[in-house]
Design a protein around this motif. Structure first.
Motif, PDB file in Angstrom:
ATOM      1  N   GLY A  23      -1.158  10.152  -9.855  1.00 22.71           N
ATOM      2  CA  GLY A  23      -0.265   9.945  -9.037  1.00 22.71           C
ATOM      3  C   GLY A  23       0.766   9.327 -10.660  1.00 22.71           C
ATOM      4  N   CYS A  24       0.347   8.725 -11.035  1.00 19.09           N
ATOM      5  CA  CYS A  24       1.271   9.023 -12.535  1.00 19.09           C
ATOM      6  C   CYS A  24       1.956  10.234 -12.525  1.00 19.09           C
ATOM      7  N   ALA A  25       0.945  11.412 -12.753  1.00 16.31           N
ATOM      8  CA  ALA A  25       1.028  12.768 -12.942  1.00 16.31           C
ATOM      9  C   ALA A  25       2.310  12.955 -12.678  1.00 16.31           C
ATOM     10  N   ALA A  26       2.239  13.199 -11.361  1.00 18.21           N
ATOM     11  CA  ALA A  26       2.266  13.301 -10.233  1.00 18.21           C
ATOM     12  C   ALA A  26       4.380  12.666 -10.360  1.00 18.21           C
ATOM     13  N   GLY A  27       4.647  11.868 -10.631  1.00 16.67           N
ATOM     14  CA  GLY A  27       5.400  10.600 -10.945  1.00 16.67           C
ATOM     15  C   GLY A  27       5.405   9.817  -9.661  1.00 16.67           C
ATOM     16  N   GLU A  28       4.541   9.637  -9.476  1.00 18.71           N
ATOM     17  CA  GLU A  28       4.394   8.081  -8.166  1.00 18.71           C
ATOM     18  C   GLU A  28       2.895   7.189  -9.264  1.00 18.71           C
ATOM     19  N   LEU A  29       3.684   5.897  -8.357  1.00 23.93           N
ATOM     20  CA  LEU A  29       2.858   4.616  -9.022  1.00 23.93           C
ATOM     21  C   LEU A  29       1.995   4.300  -8.119  1.00 23.93           C
ATOM     22  N   TRP A  52     -12.792  -8.939   1.717  1.00 25.97           N
ATOM     23  CA  TRP A  52     -14.381  -8.424   0.889  1.00 25.97           C
ATOM     24  C   TRP A  52     -14.377  -6.720   1.876  1.00 25.97           C
ATOM     25  N   SER A  53     -13.101  -6.154   2.057  1.00 28.99           N
ATOM     26  CA  SER A  53     -13.760  -5.259   2.545  1.00 28.99           C
ATOM     27  C   SER A  53     -14.065  -3.719   1.655  1.00 28.99           C
ATOM     28  N   ARG A  54     -14.642  -2.187   1.933  1.00 28.40           N
ATOM     29  CA  ARG A  54     -14.748  -1.419   1.234  1.00 28.40           C
ATOM     30  C   ARG A  54     -14.077  -0.435   2.187  1.00 28.40           C
ATOM     31  N   ASP A  55     -12.997  -0.964   2.393  1.00 21.34           N
ATOM     32  CA  ASP A  55     -11.812   0.865   3.179  1.00 21.34           C
ATOM     33  C   ASP A  55     -10.447   0.676   2.696  1.00 21.34           C
ATOM     34  N   ALA A  56     -10.269   0.903   1.740  1.00 15.99           N
ATOM     35  CA  ALA A  56      -9.015   1.558   1.019  1.00 15.99           C
ATOM     36  C   ALA A  56      -8.359   2.148   1.318  1.00 15.99           C
ATOM     37  N   THR A  57      -7.017   2.005   1.111  1.00 18.32           N
ATOM     38  CA  THR A  57      -6.075   3.524   0.218  1.00 18.32           C
ATOM     39  C   THR A  57      -5.363   3.755   0.298  1.00 18.32           C
ATOM     40  N   TRP A  58      -5.340   4.735  -1.170  1.00 16.42           N
ATOM     41  CA  TRP A  58      -4.280   4.484  -2.434  1.00 16.42           C
ATOM     42  C   TRP A  58      -3.111   4.901  -1.370  1.00 16.42           C
ATOM     43  N   VAL A  59      -1.676   3.827  -1.631  1.00 15.12           N
ATOM     44  CA  VAL A  59      -0.972   4.411  -1.689  1.00 15.12           C
ATOM     45  C   VAL A  59       0.385   4.525  -2.815  1.00 15.12           C
ATOM     46  N   ARG A  60       1.627   4.488  -2.147  1.00 16.81           N
ATOM     47  CA  ARG A  60       2.082   5.064  -3.405  1.00 16.81           C
ATOM     48  C   ARG A  60       3.524   3.797  -3.358  1.00 16.81           C
ATOM     49  N   CYS A  61       3.610   3.591  -4.795  1.00 15.49           N
ATOM     50  CA  CYS A  61       4.858   1.830  -4.768  1.00 15.49           C
ATOM     51  C   CYS A  61       6.111   2.713  -4.835  1.00 15.49           C
ATOM     52  N   GLY A  62       7.268   1.219  -4.385  1.00 18.34           N
ATOM     53  CA  GLY A  62       8.333   1.415  -4.392  1.00 18.34           C
ATOM     54  C   GLY A  62       9.432   1.729  -5.412  1.00 18.34           C
ATOM     55  N   GLY A  63       8.363   0.977  -6.691  1.00 19.10           N
ATOM     56  CA  GLY A  63       8.807   1.095  -8.004  1.00 19.10           C
ATOM     57  C   GLY A  63       9.852   0.063  -8.491  1.00 19.10           C
ATOM     58  N   PHE A 122       8.374   6.883 -16.335  1.00 19.31           N
ATOM     59  CA  PHE A 122       6.851   7.731 -16.607  1.00 19.31           C
ATOM     60  C   PHE A 122       7.560   8.159 -17.975  1.00 19.31           C
ATOM     61  N   ASP A 123       6.294   8.159 -19.590  1.00 19.21           N
ATOM     62  CA  ASP A 123       6.969   8.783 -20.200  1.00 19.21           C
ATOM     63  C   ASP A 123       5.439   9.331 -19.766  1.00 19.21           C
ATOM     64  N   ARG A 124       5.951  11.262 -20.399  1.00 23.97           N
ATOM     65  CA  ARG A 124       4.937  12.012 -20.237  1.00 23.97           C
ATOM     66  C   ARG A 124       4.387  11.517 -21.777  1.00 23.97           C
ATOM     67  N   VAL A 125       3.195  11.654 -22.032  1.00 20.86           N
ATOM     68  CA  VAL A 125       2.673  12.063 -23.235  1.00 20.86           C
ATOM     69  C   VAL A 125       1.985  13.098 -23.469  1.00 20.86           C
ATOM     70  N   ALA A 126       1.098  13.969 -22.620  1.00 27.99           N
ATOM     71  CA  ALA A 126       0.276  14.485 -23.302  1.00 27.99           C
ATOM     72  C   ALA A 126       0.784  15.382 -21.611  1.00 27.99           C
ATOM     73  N   LEU A 131       2.866   8.059 -18.501  1.00 30.91           N
ATOM     74  CA  LEU A 131       2.693   6.521 -18.613  1.00 30.91           C
ATOM     75  C   LEU A 131       3.335   6.011 -17.456  1.00 30.91           C
ATOM     76  N   PRO A 132       3.265   4.803 -16.837  1.00 35.05           N
ATOM     77  CA  PRO A 132       4.346   4.152 -16.428  1.00 35.05           C
ATOM     78  C   PRO A 132       4.879   2.980 -17.015  1.00 35.05           C
TER      79      PRO A 132
END
Length: 147
Positions: A23-29, A52-63, A122-126, A131-132
């Motif tokens: 996500g960071c590489a794509a400009g998303e947190l 304690w659920s094992r079910d989760a989804t990765w979501v984009r933060c607003g910034g 984001f800082d593109r370091v490589a 990095l956020p």
């Protein structure tokens, strides 16, 4: 012996953290959101700390975020950061709820004090690695005070 600058330490994604770094590489947190109770969490974990659920989804933060605490480093602890001195690291509370450590920068007249509003960048370091970093957002009240 070489005169090349020391190499900056870079993240090493794992199976658990790869979606965050992608996500960071794509400009998303991105953070995990529990599918059962909706709790946003960071760092990633196999279980929701609320239900304690094992079910989760990765979501984009607003910034948007709020600074909770910060420290400015004036002393060199790693040679790769010599040109960055002084730099500030803060505990940043995302609008979605989780807290994370990140580089924090001032925004003009905005001071880096507890409670200041921050905006994500984001800082593109490589190649393929970003990095956020958060920057202080000057408030309307601060703008009126300086006029």
């Amino acid at each position: 012996m070489t005169d090349a600058a020391p190499t900056r330490p870079l993240p090493h994604p794992t199976l658990d953290t790869a979606p965050f770094w992608e996500g960071c590489a794509a400009g998303e947190l991105r953070v995990q959101r529990c599918d059962a109770c909706g709790h946003h969490r960071f760092p990633p974990a196999p279980l929701c700390p609320r239900c304690w659920s094992r079910d989760a989804t990765w979501v984009r933060c607003g910034g948007g975020a709020t600074l909770r605490s910060a420290v400015t480093f004036h002393q060199l602890y790693h040679p790769a950061f010599a040109e960055a001195l002084p730099y500030t690291v803060g505990i940043v509370e995302l609008d979605e709820g989780p807290c994370m450590y990140a580089t924090v920068r001032g925004g003009g007249d905005a001071e880096l004090v507890e409670g200041v509003r921050l905006m994500l960048g984001f800082d593109r370091v490589a190649e393929g690695i970003a990095l956020p970093v958060f920057s202080a957002v000057a408030t309307e009240a601060a703008g009126k005070a300086s006029s």
